[in-house]
Write an enzyme that holds these catalytic residues in place. Structure first.
Site, mmCIF file in Angstrom:
data_model
loop_
_atom_site.group_PDB
_atom_site.id
_atom_site.type_symbol
_atom_site.label_atom_id
_atom_site.label_comp_id
_atom_site.label_asym_id
_atom_site.label_seq_id
_atom_site.Cartn_x
_atom_site.Cartn_y
_atom_site.Cartn_z
ATOM 1 N N CYS A 146 5.869 -4.115 0.355
ATOM 2 C CA CYS A 146 5.353 -2.864 -0.307
ATOM 3 C C CYS A 146 5.770 -2.986 -2.013
ATOM 4 O O CYS A 146 7.104 -3.016 -2.117
ATOM 5 C CB CYS A 146 5.746 -1.607 0.365
ATOM 6 S SG CYS A 146 5.150 -0.219 -0.868
ATOM 7 N N HIS B 14 9.191 4.847 3.150
ATOM 8 C CA HIS B 14 7.724 4.321 3.068
ATOM 9 C C HIS B 14 6.932 5.182 3.799
ATOM 10 O O HIS B 14 7.018 5.391 5.077
ATOM 11 C CB HIS B 14 7.724 3.010 3.459
ATOM 12 C CG HIS B 14 6.079 2.437 3.111
ATOM 13 N ND1 HIS B 14 5.835 1.649 2.008
ATOM 14 C CD2 HIS B 14 5.240 2.600 4.366
ATOM 15 C CE1 HIS B 14 4.368 1.456 2.370
ATOM 16 N NE2 HIS B 14 4.171 2.158 3.515
ATOM 17 N N HIS C 198 1.402 11.238 -9.082
ATOM 18 C CA HIS C 198 0.906 11.060 -10.549
ATOM 19 C C HIS C 198 1.452 12.111 -11.368
ATOM 20 O O HIS C 198 1.091 13.257 -11.129
ATOM 21 C CB HIS C 198 -0.469 10.591 -10.839
ATOM 22 C CG HIS C 198 -0.850 9.347 -10.284
ATOM 23 N ND1 HIS C 198 -1.120 8.045 -10.837
ATOM 24 C CD2 HIS C 198 -1.360 8.939 -8.965
ATOM 25 C CE1 HIS C 198 -1.545 7.278 -10.188
ATOM 26 N NE2 HIS C 198 -1.553 7.769 -8.779
ATOM 27 N N GLY D 239 -9.198 6.917 -4.092
ATOM 28 C CA GLY D 239 -8.666 5.999 -5.296
ATOM 29 C C GLY D 239 -7.527 5.564 -5.114
ATOM 30 O O GLY D 239 -7.110 4.937 -5.951
ATOM 31 N N HIS E 202 2.554 8.379 -3.603
ATOM 32 C CA HIS E 202 3.086 8.645 -4.737
ATOM 33 C C HIS E 202 2.502 9.710 -5.430
ATOM 34 O O HIS E 202 1.202 10.025 -5.158
ATOM 35 C CB HIS E 202 3.144 7.327 -5.593
ATOM 36 C CG HIS E 202 1.691 6.554 -5.805
ATOM 37 N ND1 HIS E 202 1.149 5.763 -4.691
ATOM 38 C CD2 HIS E 202 0.651 6.812 -6.640
ATOM 39 C CE1 HIS E 202 0.136 5.504 -5.139
ATOM 40 N NE2 HIS E 202 -0.596 6.093 -6.286
ATOM 41 N N CYS F 58 8.257 0.061 -2.560
ATOM 42 C CA CYS F 58 9.470 -0.180 -1.995
ATOM 43 C C CYS F 58 10.202 -1.132 -2.737
ATOM 44 O O CYS F 58 11.822 -0.996 -2.701
ATOM 45 C CB CYS F 58 9.368 -0.608 -0.369
ATOM 46 S SG CYS F 58 8.619 0.574 0.593
ATOM 47 N N ASP G 260 4.167 4.460 -15.032
ATOM 48 C CA ASP G 260 2.897 3.463 -14.515
ATOM 49 C C ASP G 260 2.761 2.201 -15.269
ATOM 50 O O ASP G 260 2.787 2.430 -16.739
ATOM 51 C CB ASP G 260 1.603 4.610 -14.463
ATOM 52 C CG ASP G 260 0.526 4.306 -13.684
ATOM 53 O OD1 ASP G 260 0.364 4.700 -12.532
ATOM 54 O OD2 ASP G 260 0.149 3.022 -13.859
HETATM 55 P P1 DGP Z 1 -3.386 5.044 -7.173
HETATM 56 O O1 DGP Z 1 -4.547 4.590 -7.517
HETATM 57 O O2 DGP Z 1 -3.032 6.289 -6.904
HETATM 58 O O3 DGP Z 1 -2.534 4.206 -5.892
HETATM 59 O O4 DGP Z 1 -2.355 4.605 -8.399
HETATM 60 C C1 DGP Z 1 -1.411 3.399 -8.393
HETATM 61 C C2 DGP Z 1 -0.935 3.404 -9.802
HETATM 62 O O5 DGP Z 1 0.300 2.530 -9.601
HETATM 63 C C3 DGP Z 1 -1.822 2.818 -10.614
HETATM 64 O O6 DGP Z 1 -1.858 3.629 -11.698
HETATM 65 C C4 DGP Z 1 -0.923 1.748 -11.298
HETATM 66 C C5 DGP Z 1 0.568 1.709 -10.566
HETATM 67 N N1 DGP Z 1 0.956 0.296 -10.428
HETATM 68 C C6 DGP Z 1 0.507 -0.594 -9.460
HETATM 69 N N2 DGP Z 1 1.292 -1.507 -9.526
HETATM 70 C C7 DGP Z 1 2.733 -1.267 -10.279
HETATM 71 C C8 DGP Z 1 3.867 -1.924 -10.663
HETATM 72 O O7 DGP Z 1 4.302 -2.756 -10.004
HETATM 73 N N3 DGP Z 1 4.567 -1.294 -11.311
HETATM 74 C C9 DGP Z 1 4.415 0.131 -12.003
HETATM 75 N N4 DGP Z 1 5.140 0.704 -12.754
HETATM 76 N N5 DGP Z 1 3.087 0.785 -11.850
HETATM 77 C C10 DGP Z 1 2.318 0.012 -10.967
#
Ligand code: DGP
Length: 109
Positions: A4, A46, A100, A91, A98, A7, A30
């Site tokens: 993950c 997790h 946002h 989405g 998580h 994680c 993000d």
């Molecule tokens: P969701 O669609 O709710 O699963 O949003 C996932 C968010 O996670 C997306 O806005 C991009 C972010 N994201 C994905 N991979 C990484 C990563 O490796 N590092 C960071 N900082 N953000 C990530």
């Protein structure tokens, strides 16, 4: 969970711009921001979905209270948006619960 992404960030096995951490939560910027401020708050434990959170008010409450704390740390004024994409059709792309935290622009919904 060993594969993950979130994680691994929590375990410092992958880099991230961490803005806040406590015993239960980690918050980082993000990688693909949808607003001038876009931070993700992630429980270190997790859980794939919001639905997987235990019936434990402490766990759920802490996560939400930490949103407020991170908004204060970042000096956000004028409001912010709090969003959980729960499941694929909502989405959710990363299968680790998580929250946002978005700010710095006007949101439609
Ligand atoms: P969701 O669609 O709710 O699963 O949003 C996932 C968010 O996670 C997306 O806005 C991009 C972010 N994201 C994905 N991979 C990484 C990563 O490796 N590092 C960071 N900082 N953000 C990530």
């Amino acid at each position: 969970m060993s594969e993950c992404i979130f994680c691994k960030i929590a375990a410092r096995e992958l880099p991230a711009e961490i803005v806040f951490e406590d015993e239960k939560t980690i918050a980082f910027k993000d990688i693909n921001p949808h607003a001038p401020v876009h931070v993700l708050l992630v429980p270190k434990q997790h859980y794939t979905l919001l639905d997987d959170l235990p019936e434990n008010e402490e766990e759920a409450g802490r996560l939400l209270l930490n949103v407020k704390k991170v908004a204060a740390i970042l000096g956000i004024s004028g409001g912010y948006k709090v969003l959980v994409n729960n499941g694929q059709s909502a989405g959710q792309v990363v299968p680790h619960l998580h929250v946002h935290l978005l700010a710095g622009k006007k949101f439609a919904l």
